[in-house]
Write a protein that holds these residues in place. Structure first.
Motif: not given
Length: 926
Positions: A460-463, A482-488
């Motif tokens: 899963l990705s995105g913020e 997973n592959q979550f990115t960006g700020n929390i």
């Protein structure tokens, strides 16, 4: 007045802070009809009390009930004194009537004394209540043999519940005659063992219901039970019965409920033997033996229509064909078999009232839903071999689902937005699949009943929740790996009741949020293995109920906050960051695990304030200096101590041998202890079927005098604590149950000096000891031979002298032994594990001989030094040193004289300075 007297007495034996909650409606007010008081029921004609219920109180320790207070209630028929086990009654008394007190209550038929602390001393009182037909003694402190003699005068007894006690021994035929009117007997949760000791029960020919589950019955199925032809309920589950299930069960034609699961049955059992059980509604079979197989003919069509079928661990290779003829199923359990076929959607199509479908741990493939909607509530298809796109219409076909577990499969594709149609979903586990893409907005807004959501180990990705969601009741959220990115995302801030949050092992960036300290009920927070920056917020260390905080493997900097203010003992993981400064002296007050490895911490190891609770202390790979503090010797619960790769100096404290590696702590005496942080939630499953008319129980489908098993949805959430520790030349990770049994100490790669303390040999539970790469001297202690659990012993790269103690060959578990690059001498001992070590274990010790080195102990060039020679060697070394110094001095003088003999600017300048010096000295003297 009698009721108020009874209340006053109950108040007097109630804990002081609970007295205001005791029978609050029982008040002496005018125009108050006592028949309307809580817990009372009166005869409509006479107005006399016929039912009294006042259990559920918090009573003082060792509280007894004065039975004389009940004498005014001559028409009472039902008396309920049920309580909480640790706060209930301990006994009965009557100073006037004594044991005969209850004979005054001639109309008493039903007596509930469940969940108190009564022991066998109350039996004489109970035996006087000869009008009793129903007696509940569940969950007390009774033990010994079955109390048939003690209750011999209760000849009208129809129902007897002795479950949840400690009764054991045999049940003899001659003792059971007074109880021949019994129709229901509940003995579950006791300690009866031999199945041959149940002969007395087989004489109860009027028995309709028998529950003998959760005992310790061994041996074969008690065959005499098949003579009780009136039985409607038979439960022998959760025992240790062996052998085969008898074909004679088919004689019990009145059976409606048959439960034999969780035993050790073997062999084949044909469902065809149950053909004559036309009234059967509940069938539960399973075995722990791995050699019990349930079979049925493909053409078999039974006479019964089941409501519940449970065939767990029955080596089924396909869904039993007879289920195609079942149209009234409410619960199906076929987990832990070998079924390899497509998902049986026909079970939903044929059984419109099906509520529970449990197919975990099989080999089902191709997950397909029925074409029309269904009211299924519970679905578990985890640990199968599904490898297709998850149906996009699942939220429309199964909108009533409250529990879904599809974990450990091969589902892929994006999460369907139709999940948002499941307004009542409480538990969703999609972990360990291959889902990808962003979380659907419909899902984030529509599933507002979710309390546990597990999405770990996907793609899963995105913020992570960039906007607010409707997950206002969320307790557990696992989004790790997973592959979550960006700020929390700020959307997490609305999850005020969060207990466990795991977002570790993603690609999160930015500054670590300070608002993480605003979760008042947080138990576990895991944010490891991301790329978060900034300092650790002090508010994070002030969360009241924190048990686990893992911020490891990020890019956090700054100092460590001074103190954890949780009411629990905390596991704190801060390793592999850029933290600097010293370790706060107060940090260890509330710590049971502290991992600060591989940071930039400096200064001394703090003098520990509270060392009683520390189980694991890992400080490897920092810049710590100074001596090892003596306070470490007071570690009473330590499992792992790693101080390696620092700049610690001085000697190893002798008292370090007093630390209690394994002696008082958790691995052996308390094997149930776990380092993992977990929580469990149980939701009792309410039967929604109108024909479920059981007495006092839900989720069962037969009329029963006893409280049979209820189905409950168990919501479990846990995170495993993983610890890395160097043993056997490897840096391995240990977790879960393995961690409980690992005891190790690593002081390597420091600047420690002095001798190895003999006292370390007293650490008998140690599995690994590493003292390598220091400046230790002296001999290897013979006391090390007492460490029988030792698997890895590394003393390499020191300055140790003397022999290798032959007693070390008694270490039968030793797999790694390294004494290379020391000053050891003598014969290398052989035997047992020492026969397995190669020359790498002894390199850099030229005075060692024997196998596996190439140096023969009989060689003319090898002279084994004894203690006297060691002193002589020291003298020879000093003489050589003096000769070398004299030779160097003479060589330097000769070099100077030789250089002056040549005509050069340097020599002319030298002689000029000498002449000037002589001239000035002459003038001064003259």
């Amino acid at each position: 007045m009698a009721l108020l007297n009874l209340k006053r007495y109950v108040v007097s034996v109630t804990e002081e802070d609970q007295t205001e909650y005791v029978l609050p409606t029982w008040t002496n007010e005018e125009k108050m009809d006592c028949c309307h008081w809580e817990g009372l029921k009166c005869n409509r004609t006479s107005g006399r009390v016929i039912e009294i219920v006042f259990g559920g109180l918090y009573l003082k320790e060792n509280s007894h009930l004065n039975l004389s207070l009940l004498h005014p209630f001559e028409e009472v028929q039902r008396l309920d004194l049920s309580n909480y086990e640790d706060k209930g009654l301990s006994g009965l008394f009557d100073y006037v009537e004594g044991y005969k007190s209850l004979r005054r209550l001639r109309n008493l038929e039903v007596l509930y004394l469940t969940e108190n602390k009564f022991n066998n001393s109350i039996f004489p009182f109970l035996n006087a209540a000869t009008s009793l037909t129903t007696l509940f003694l569940r969950g007390n402190k009774m033990d010994g043999h079955f109390p048939a003699k003690e209750l011999r005068d209760l000849t009208n007894l129809k129902l007897l519940d002795l479950s949840g006690n400690n009764f054991s021994g045999s049940i003899r035929v001659r003792d059971m005659t007074p109880l021949k009117q019994l129709k229901a007997l509940d003995l579950r949760g006791n300690k009866f063992s031999a199945s041959t000791d149940l002969q007395g029960i087989c004489e109860l020919k009027n028995l309709l219901e028998l529950d003998f589950s959760k005992n310790k019955l061994v041996g074969n199925f008690p065959l005499c039970l098949t003579s009780l032809t009136r039985l409607r309920v038979l439960d022998l589950s959760s025992n240790q019965l062996t052998g085969t299930i008898p074909f004679a069960l088919g004689n019990l034609k009145s059976l409606e409920y048959l439960s034999l699961f969780d035993n050790n049955f073997e062999g084949l059992f044909s469902l065809g033997s149950l053909t004559n059980l036309s009234e059967l509604r509940v069938l539960k079979l399973s075995s722990k033996s791995n050699s019990f197989q349930v079979v049925s003919e493909s053409s078999w069509k039974p006479k019964f229509q089941l409501s519940v079928i449970s065939l767990r661990s029955c080596i089924l290779e396909k869904v039993p064909p007879f289920l195609r003829y079942q149209k009234e199923l409410h619960e199906i359990y076929l987990s832990d078999n070998r079924i390899s076929e497509n998902f049986p959607s026909w079970l939903l199509a044929n059984n419109t009232n099906l509520e529970i479908l449990h197919l975990k741990n099989n080999s089902f493939t191709s997950f397909q839903l029925p074409s029309s909607g269904h009211s299924l509530i519970f679905l578990d298809v985890s640990v199968n071999k599904f490898n297709n796109i998850f149906p996009i219409n699942i939220g429309w076909i199964l909108p009533s689902l409250r529990y879904i577990n599809i974990s450990n499969n091969g589902f892929h594709g994006e999460l369907p937005s139709s999940l948002g149609n499941m307004k009542g979903i409480e538990f969703l586990d999609i972990s360990h699949n291959s889902f990808h893409g962003k979380l659907p907005r419909n899902f984030l807004e529509g599933c507002y009943s979710l309390t546990i959501l597990k999405m770990s180990h996907n793609k899963l990705s995105g913020e992570i929740l960039p906007k607010a969601t409707n997950f206002t009741d969320m307790l557990v959220l696992s989004m790790d790996n997973n592959q979550f990115t960006g700020n929390i995302g700020q959307g997490l801030r609305s999850l005020r009741y969060m207990l466990l949050l795991d977002i570790s092992n993603n690609n999160l960036t930015g500054v670590f949020p300070s608002w993480f300290g605003d979760f008042p009920y947080m138990n576990a927070l895991l944010v490891a293995n991301n790329m978060l920056e900034g300092e650790i917020p002090t508010a994070l260390f002030n969360i009241t109920y924190l048990q686990l905080l893992d911020l490891s493997a990020n890019m956090l900097s700054g100092s460590i906050p001074p103190r954890l203010n949780s009411t629990n003992q905390v596991a704190l993981f801060l390793q592999d960051n850029n933290l600097s400064g010293s370790i706060p002296n107060t940090l260890l007050v509330n710590i049971r695990i502290l991992d600060l490895r591989n940071n930039r911490l400096s200064g001394n190891i703090p003098e520990l304030i509270n060392t009683q609770n520390i189980n694991i202390l890992l400080l490897r790979g920092n810049n710590l200096s100074g001596r090892i503090p003596r306070q470490l010797c007071a570690l009473r619960s330590i499992h792992l101590l790693d101080l390696a790769n620092n700049r610690l100096n001085g000697s190893i404290p002798l008292c370090l041998g007093n630390t209690s590696f394994g002696s008082f702590c958790l691995g052996k005496e308390n094997a149930s202890y776990s380092y993992d942080v977990g929580m469990a939630f149980t939701d009792v499953f309410p039967s929604s079927t109108p024909d479920s008319t059981s007495t006092g129980n839900v989720g069962t489908y037969v009329k029963s005098l006893l409280v049979l098993d209820q189905f409950s949805m168990d919501y479990e959430a846990a995170t495993q604590t993983k610890i890395e520790f160097a043993t056997k030349h490897r840096y391995d990770a240990y977790m879960g149950g393995n961690l409980r049994y690992l005891f190790g100490m690593d002081l390597s790669e420091n600047e420690l000096s002095g001798e190895v303390p003999v006292e370390l040999g007293g650490l008998l539970e140690l599995y690994a000891l590493n003292l390598s790469h220091n400046y230790l001297t002296g001999a290897i202690p013979k006391s090390f031979s007492g460490m029988k659990n030792m698997e890895s012993l590394d003393l390499s790269f020191n300055r140790l002298q003397g022999h290798i103690p032959p007693q070390l060959t008694e270490l039968s578990s030793l797999a790694v032994f390294n004494v290379s690059f020391n000053n050891l001498s003598g014969v290398i001992p052989l035997g047992k594990q020492f026969n397995t070590f190669d020359s790498q274990s002894y390199l850099g010790n030229p005075l060692l001989c024997g196998k596996p080195t190439n140096m023969s102990c009989e060689s003319n060039n090898f002279h084994e030094p004894d203690n006297g020679v060691e002193a002589e060697e020291t003298t020879i070394d000093m003489v050589s040193f003096y000769w070398s110094l004299a030779a160097a001095y003479v060589t330097i003088l000769l070099g100077i004289f030789t250089s002056l003999s040549f005509d050069s600017p340097w020599s002319r300048l030298w002689f000029y300075n000498i002449d000037a010096f002589i001239h000035k000295a002459g003038n001064f003297l003259w």
